[in-house]
Scaffold this motif. Structure first.
Motif, PDB file in Angstrom:
ATOM      1  N   SER A  43       8.730 -10.513 -14.786  1.00  0.00           N
ATOM      2  CA  SER A  43       7.745  -9.456 -15.447  1.00  0.00           C
ATOM      3  C   SER A  43       6.601  -9.219 -14.285  1.00  0.00           C
ATOM      4  CB  SER A  43       7.241  -9.996 -16.466  1.00  0.00           C
ATOM      5  OG  SER A  43       6.659 -11.140 -16.525  1.00  0.00           O
ATOM      6  N   TRP A  44       6.898  -9.807 -13.005  1.00  0.00           N
ATOM      7  CA  TRP A  44       5.757  -9.524 -12.291  1.00  0.00           C
ATOM      8  C   TRP A  44       6.150  -8.465 -11.190  1.00  0.00           C
ATOM      9  CZ3 TRP A  44       7.831 -14.816 -12.532  1.00  0.00           C
ATOM     10  CH2 TRP A  44       9.061 -14.977 -11.755  1.00  0.00           C
ATOM     11  N   ASP A  45       4.965  -7.806 -10.913  1.00  0.00           N
ATOM     12  CA  ASP A  45       5.199  -6.718  -9.672  1.00  0.00           C
ATOM     13  C   ASP A  45       4.176  -6.773  -8.806  1.00  0.00           C
ATOM     14  OD1 ASP A  45       2.912  -5.768 -11.346  1.00  0.00           O
ATOM     15  OD2 ASP A  45       3.951  -4.872 -12.861  1.00  0.00           O
ATOM     16  N   GLU A  46       3.877  -5.426  -8.314  1.00  0.00           N
ATOM     17  CA  GLU A  46       2.780  -5.600  -7.028  1.00  0.00           C
ATOM     18  C   GLU A  46       1.462  -5.979  -7.383  1.00  0.00           C
ATOM     19  OE1 GLU A  46       4.063  -1.638  -5.418  1.00  0.00           O
ATOM     20  OE2 GLU A  46       5.980  -2.476  -6.342  1.00  0.00           O
ATOM     21  N   ARG A  47       1.073  -5.905  -8.734  1.00  0.00           N
ATOM     22  CA  ARG A  47      -0.205  -6.022  -9.094  1.00  0.00           C
ATOM     23  C   ARG A  47      -0.713  -7.424  -8.785  1.00  0.00           C
ATOM     24  NH1 ARG A  47      -0.671  -7.239 -15.091  1.00  0.00           N
ATOM     25  NH2 ARG A  47       1.652  -7.059 -15.053  1.00  0.00           N
ATOM     26  N   CYS A  48      -2.184  -7.605  -8.869  1.00  0.00           N
ATOM     27  CA  CYS A  48      -2.901  -8.933  -8.792  1.00  0.00           C
ATOM     28  C   CYS A  48      -3.362  -9.159  -9.923  1.00  0.00           C
ATOM     29  CB  CYS A  48      -3.921  -8.754  -7.749  1.00  0.00           C
ATOM     30  SG  CYS A  48      -3.543  -8.670  -5.906  1.00  0.00           S
ATOM     31  N   ALA A 192      -3.886  -0.663  -5.106  1.00  0.00           N
ATOM     32  CA  ALA A 192      -4.624  -1.425  -3.943  1.00  0.00           C
ATOM     33  C   ALA A 192      -5.405  -0.235  -3.304  1.00  0.00           C
ATOM     34  CB  ALA A 192      -3.664  -2.026  -2.951  1.00  0.00           C
ATOM     35  N   VAL A 193      -6.279  -0.589  -2.567  1.00  0.00           N
ATOM     36  CA  VAL A 193      -7.232   0.531  -1.781  1.00  0.00           C
ATOM     37  C   VAL A 193      -8.112  -0.067  -0.963  1.00  0.00           C
ATOM     38  CG1 VAL A 193      -9.475   0.068  -3.418  1.00  0.00           C
ATOM     39  CG2 VAL A 193      -8.909   2.409  -2.451  1.00  0.00           C
ATOM     40  N   ARG A 194      -8.212   0.538   0.284  1.00  0.00           N
ATOM     41  CA  ARG A 194      -9.037  -0.143   1.323  1.00  0.00           C
ATOM     42  C   ARG A 194     -10.525   0.555   1.349  1.00  0.00           C
ATOM     43  NH1 ARG A 194      -9.082  -2.634   5.997  1.00  0.00           N
ATOM     44  NH2 ARG A 194     -10.128  -1.670   7.778  1.00  0.00           N
ATOM     45  N   SER A 224      -8.070  -4.648  -5.382  1.00  0.00           N
ATOM     46  CA  SER A 224      -7.292  -3.964  -6.539  1.00  0.00           C
ATOM     47  C   SER A 224      -8.073  -3.119  -7.495  1.00  0.00           C
ATOM     48  CB  SER A 224      -6.711  -5.021  -7.306  1.00  0.00           C
ATOM     49  OG  SER A 224      -6.340  -6.101  -6.666  1.00  0.00           O
ATOM     50  N   LEU A 225      -7.831  -2.055  -7.701  1.00  0.00           N
ATOM     51  CA  LEU A 225      -8.353  -1.061  -8.354  1.00  0.00           C
ATOM     52  C   LEU A 225      -7.559  -0.776  -9.942  1.00  0.00           C
ATOM     53  CD1 LEU A 225     -10.400   1.619  -8.435  1.00  0.00           C
ATOM     54  CD2 LEU A 225      -8.787   2.915  -7.284  1.00  0.00           C
ATOM     55  N   VAL A 226      -8.421  -1.151 -10.860  1.00  0.00           N
ATOM     56  CA  VAL A 226      -7.565  -1.041 -12.141  1.00  0.00           C
ATOM     57  C   VAL A 226      -8.512   0.062 -13.001  1.00  0.00           C
ATOM     58  CG1 VAL A 226      -7.111  -2.414 -14.340  1.00  0.00           C
ATOM     59  CG2 VAL A 226      -7.121  -3.399 -12.040  1.00  0.00           C
ATOM     60  N   TRP A 227      -8.042   1.102 -13.304  1.00  0.00           N
ATOM     61  CA  TRP A 227      -8.654   2.286 -13.950  1.00  0.00           C
ATOM     62  C   TRP A 227      -8.105   2.469 -15.116  1.00  0.00           C
ATOM     63  CZ3 TRP A 227      -9.751   7.424 -11.088  1.00  0.00           C
ATOM     64  CH2 TRP A 227     -10.763   8.124 -11.538  1.00  0.00           C
ATOM     65  N   LEU A 267       0.558   1.938 -10.137  1.00  0.00           N
ATOM     66  CA  LEU A 267       1.590   1.652 -11.507  1.00  0.00           C
ATOM     67  C   LEU A 267       0.634   1.807 -12.644  1.00  0.00           C
ATOM     68  CD1 LEU A 267       2.546  -1.842 -10.000  1.00  0.00           C
ATOM     69  CD2 LEU A 267       4.096   0.191 -10.352  1.00  0.00           C
ATOM     70  N   SER A 268       1.532   2.159 -13.565  1.00  0.00           N
ATOM     71  CA  SER A 268       0.660   2.388 -14.617  1.00  0.00           C
ATOM     72  C   SER A 268       1.139   1.846 -16.101  1.00  0.00           C
ATOM     73  CB  SER A 268       0.764   4.053 -15.304  1.00  0.00           C
ATOM     74  OG  SER A 268       0.319   4.465 -16.487  1.00  0.00           O
ATOM     75  N   TYR A 269       0.273   1.185 -16.960  1.00  0.00           N
ATOM     76  CA  TYR A 269       0.564   0.266 -18.195  1.00  0.00           C
ATOM     77  C   TYR A 269       0.095   0.943 -19.435  1.00  0.00           C
ATOM     78  CZ  TYR A 269       1.519  -2.628 -14.059  1.00  0.00           C
ATOM     79  OH  TYR A 269       1.883  -3.274 -12.905  1.00  0.00           O
ATOM     80  N   PRO A 270       0.825   1.256 -20.381  1.00  0.00           N
ATOM     81  CA  PRO A 270       0.320   1.484 -21.593  1.00  0.00           C
ATOM     82  C   PRO A 270      -0.464   0.395 -22.051  1.00  0.00           C
ATOM     83  CG  PRO A 270       2.532   1.069 -22.048  1.00  0.00           C
ATOM     84  CD  PRO A 270       2.426   0.985 -20.482  1.00  0.00           C
ATOM     85  N   LEU A 271      -1.553   0.596 -23.140  1.00  0.00           N
ATOM     86  CA  LEU A 271      -2.529  -0.673 -23.287  1.00  0.00           C
ATOM     87  C   LEU A 271      -2.562  -0.677 -24.988  1.00  0.00           C
ATOM     88  CD1 LEU A 271      -5.449  -0.037 -20.982  1.00  0.00           C
ATOM     89  CD2 LEU A 271      -3.455  -1.629 -20.765  1.00  0.00           C
TER      90      LEU A 271
END
Ligand SMILES: Cc1cc2nc3c(=O)[nH]c(=O)nc-3n(C[C@H](O)[C@H](O)[C@H](O)COP(=O)(O)OP(=O)(O)OC[C@H]3O[C@@H](n4cnc5c(N)ncnc54)[C@H](O)[C@@H]3O)c2cc1C
Length: 401
Positions: A43-48, A192-194, A224-227, A267-271
């Motif tokens: 279940s792991w992906d590119e997220r941190c 991710a963002v610089r 890591s940008l989590v919006w 990547l988008s995740y339903p919450l």
């Protein structure tokens, strides 16, 4: 096939439990996972993921931290604010007498370290295989497995079933264990963002009208940008060009860290919040997202799940019968307040910051100011953030502060 403990789900929580048990108990353990790592990651992906101080100590006690440390970016301070309001709550590692409040670690790195360690742990790995039926008996649990390589379906008898099969847990449903579900109608868009300016190890959480935006330090000048956005806005954000998305994120966050560039894959995740009515049933323990799946706003989900793992591994250490009712009662008792406090606090945070009721904005503002200024409240919030209110975890939580 007989075993003492069958773990269903080899995501971060199930694999952590398997590694912990391989170190601490003499039980025969089988891990059943629907994917086939490392070719297909569970279940792991590119997220941190932001690990708090308690999780770092738990991984240390499992003998895993040294391998993870090289990939982990320390979080030295946090800054929590609301757009349009001057108040902010700030915490620094030095307040707690620690080197870091936590660490931002790529999920892939944690998954790879866990599965590499499982390879020579003595845990029997059944993957890819999917649990399709569960029957609880007095002396154990019978599991039916579906796997492309074994027809007809394989049957396993375990004295304890540890279900770590995620928010939509098949085990939970097959056993008829209810869960309270709240769909937040939001998605988290992660990338991710610089940054043009150094982040100096500070993690930012900025509450906006549309939902929270978090910027968590990564190595070098990246983050890591989590919006979190209402689902329709998240769909539009996913469809936007990189330039357009970067500009929107920049407008939302402001100029404190200079220009955002080099956007990574989005990547988008339903919450949704899914909290099981109970975390045990006869001969069964639920852990991680199978027990409670939370909104990521406070970065608590995996941290809470890892505390489930630490407590269960501790209870099983010298248990003659791992599925004994007394063992499971002690686990329920030990996890009760942590589960309800963290899931309740996270839900309250989401709902109070998404609510436009007149007067509430003022209360939120004074709430942030109070957390920043009132020592007693500040310490409680900090200890929760660090995972230090999680009960008896079997690790020392002492600090030099
Ligand atoms: C955007 C976002 C950001 C987040 N950030 C953070 C953070 O910063 N800090 C934090 O602590 N948490 C964070 N979380 C939460 C964290 O990602 C989860 O809590 C954690 O990954 C849950 O792990 P798990 O192993 O319990 O479940 P899962 O990762 O869902 O794993 C379940 C496993 O079970 C397997 N499985 C399912 N059904 C079966 C079956 N029938 N038979 C066999 N196997 C099966 C699946 O293949 C999977 O591998 C975040 C979550 C999101 C969405």
């Amino acid at each position: 096939m007989n075993c003492d403990i069958a773990i269903v789900g080899g995501g971060l929580v199930g694999a952590s439990l398997a590694v912990a048990l391989a170190r601490s108990s003499k039980q025969r353990v089988i891990l059943i996972e629907a994917a086939r790592p490392p070719q297909s990651a569970p279940s792991w992906d590119e997220r941190c993921i932001a690990l708090n101080d308690a999780s770092r100590r738990i991984f240390e006690s499992f003998g895993l931290w040294d391998a993870l440390r090289a990939e982990a970016e320390p979080i030295l301070a946090t800054h929590i604010s609301e757009r349009g309001r001057f108040g902010a709550a700030r915490f620094a590692a030095a307040d707690a007498g620690l080197d870091a409040l936590g660490y931002n670690v790529p999920l892939r790195a944690i998954g790879a370290v866990l599965w590499q360690r499982l390879g020579d742990s003595g845990v029997e790995l059944l993957c890819p295989a999917r649990v399709s039926a569960v029957t609880a008996r007095e002396d154990g649990v019978e599991l039916q497995l579906e796997s492309a390589s074994t027809t007809p379906a394989q049957t396993i008898h375990a004295r304890l079933l540890a279900a770590a099969d995620g928010a939509q847990s098949a085990v939970r449903k097959l056993l008829g264990i209810g869960a309270e579900t709240r769909d937040y109608a939001q998605h988290a868009v992660v990338s991710a963002v610089r940054l043009a300016r150094p982040h100096a190890g500070v993690a930012y959480e900025r509450f906006l009208e549309s939902g929270p935006l978090a910027l968590i330090p990564k190595s070098g000048r990246s983050a890591s940008l989590v919006w979190t956005l209402p689902s329709a806005q998240a769909e539009a954000a996913m469809a936007a060009s990189d330039e357009d998305y970067l500009q929107r994120a920049q407008d939302a966050f402001g100029g404190r860290l200079g220009r955002f560039t080099d956007l990574g894959r989005r990547l988008s995740y339903p919450l949704a919040r899914v909290v099981a009515d109970v975390c045990t049933a006869p001969r069964v323990a639920l852990l991680g997202n199978a027990s409670q799946s939370l909104h990521p706003v406070a970065a608590q989900g995996f941290n809470l799940g890892l505390r489930d793992v630490a407590v269960l591994a501790r209870r099983l250490h010298d248990a003659a019968d791992p599925g004994d009712a007394a063992v499971l009662a002690a686990f329920t008792e030990a996890r009760g307040s942590d589960r309800s406090r963290v899931s309740g606090f996270t839900d309250l945070l989401v709902r109070s910051f998404s609510n436009r009721v007149p007067g509430l904005a003022q209360s939120r503002h004074w709430g942030l100011v109070a957390v920043d200024l009132l020592p007693g409240l500040r310490e409680q919030v900090l200890r929760q953030h660090l995972g230090h209110l999680g009960g008896e975890l079997g690790v020392s939580l002492e600090t030099s502060a």
